[in-house]
Design an enzyme around this catalytic site. Structure first.
Site: not given
Ligand code: NAP
Length: 243
Positions: A151, A153, A155
């Protein structure tokens, strides 16, 4: 009349963004994938505000489905003025136990979707000679978070993508920004264990979780005329959780 397309708008933050941009006078495209009942409620509530709304079912991780969604939007409303890349999922777990499919699913739905949507919306925005793109990043894309390598990575990837695209298409009068929420009460965070929630809330300087309205205020600002000279920016809306 201008048009705003919000991905993942059937519930949570996306639903509030759709309602808020309807208040600002936009016709709204509500994108969703699974929650048919939720999207119907969202569309009905938007229409009560006196603007037009349609719902389009499309998996934002799928290039051709997104292409068809953008085409349908322009055929129905004539333009795509604001694109909000909001759809997102979590598949949390420690790296040592993370399944390959959980890494791939999060990257595809959270990050590849932003490429898919921009790739198919930007040509219309270039022709129109204006556009606003706002993508939902996250505090953990800036700070990192154990148990969320996939997650975080995705974002952090959105942030790099946003800055690069802002440089590419600024000359076309298209702004590209990201909003990085902290902890917001939605179906996504309802799934967190009670102890973890308490710990997070206790660590926030403003001593409360964010609301969907806090996020909608930031997105409405970035979509507004007042933000016309802001591009490539990541706006943290996190109560001071990460500075
Ligand atoms: P949510 O309540 O779980 O809603 C997610 C939305 O995304 C739903 O409308 C869902 O549609 C849609 N969606 C999921 N997969 C999709 C796909 N493949 N194609 C199209 N739509 C899809 O999440 P939320 O809390 O509102 O979060 C919204 C965004 O903010 C996400 O990007 C999230 O990462 C980010 N964010 C949230 C928080 C937070 O604390 N809540 C913090 C930071 C960032 P269906 O209804 O069809 O399933």
């Amino acid at each position: 009349m201008s048009t705003a397309l919000i991905t993942g708008a059937s519930r949570g933050i996306g639903r509030e963004l759709a309602l808020r941009l309807a208040d600002e006078g936009y016709d709204i495209v509500v994108n969703y994938l699974f929650e048919e009942e939720d999207y119907a409620g969202t569309v009905a509530e938007i229409e009560k505000k006196g603007v037009k709304a349609i719902a389009i079912k499309a998996d934002v991780s799928q290039f051709s489905e997104v292409e068809a969604m953008m085409k349908q939007t322009v055929e129905t409303f004539g333009s795509i003025d604001v694109l909000v890349n909001n759809a997102g999922i979590t598949r949390d777990g420690l790296l040592a136990r993370m399944k390959e499919e959980d890494f791939d699913a999060v990257i595809n739905v959270n990050l590849k979707s932003v490429f898919n949507c921009c790739r198919h919306a930007v040509p219309y925005m270039m022709k129109q000679k204006h556009g606003r793109i706002i993508s939902m990043a996250s505090v953990v894309g800036l700070s990192g978070q154990g148990g969320q390598t996939n997650y975080s990575a995705s974002k952090a990837g959105i942030i790099g993508f946003t800055k690069s695209l802002a440089k590419e298409i600024g000359s076309r009068n298209i702004t590209v920004n990201a909003v990085a929420p902290g902890f917001v009460e939605t179906p996504m965070t309802d799934a967190m264990p009670a102890k973890a929630r308490e710990e997070v809330l206790g660590s926030i300087p403003l001593r409360r979780g964010g609301t969907v309205k806090d996020i909608a205020d930031a997105v409405a600002f970035l979509a507004s005329e007042q933000a016309s000279y802001i591009t490539g920016h990541v706006l943290s809306v996190n109560g001071g959780m990460y500075m």
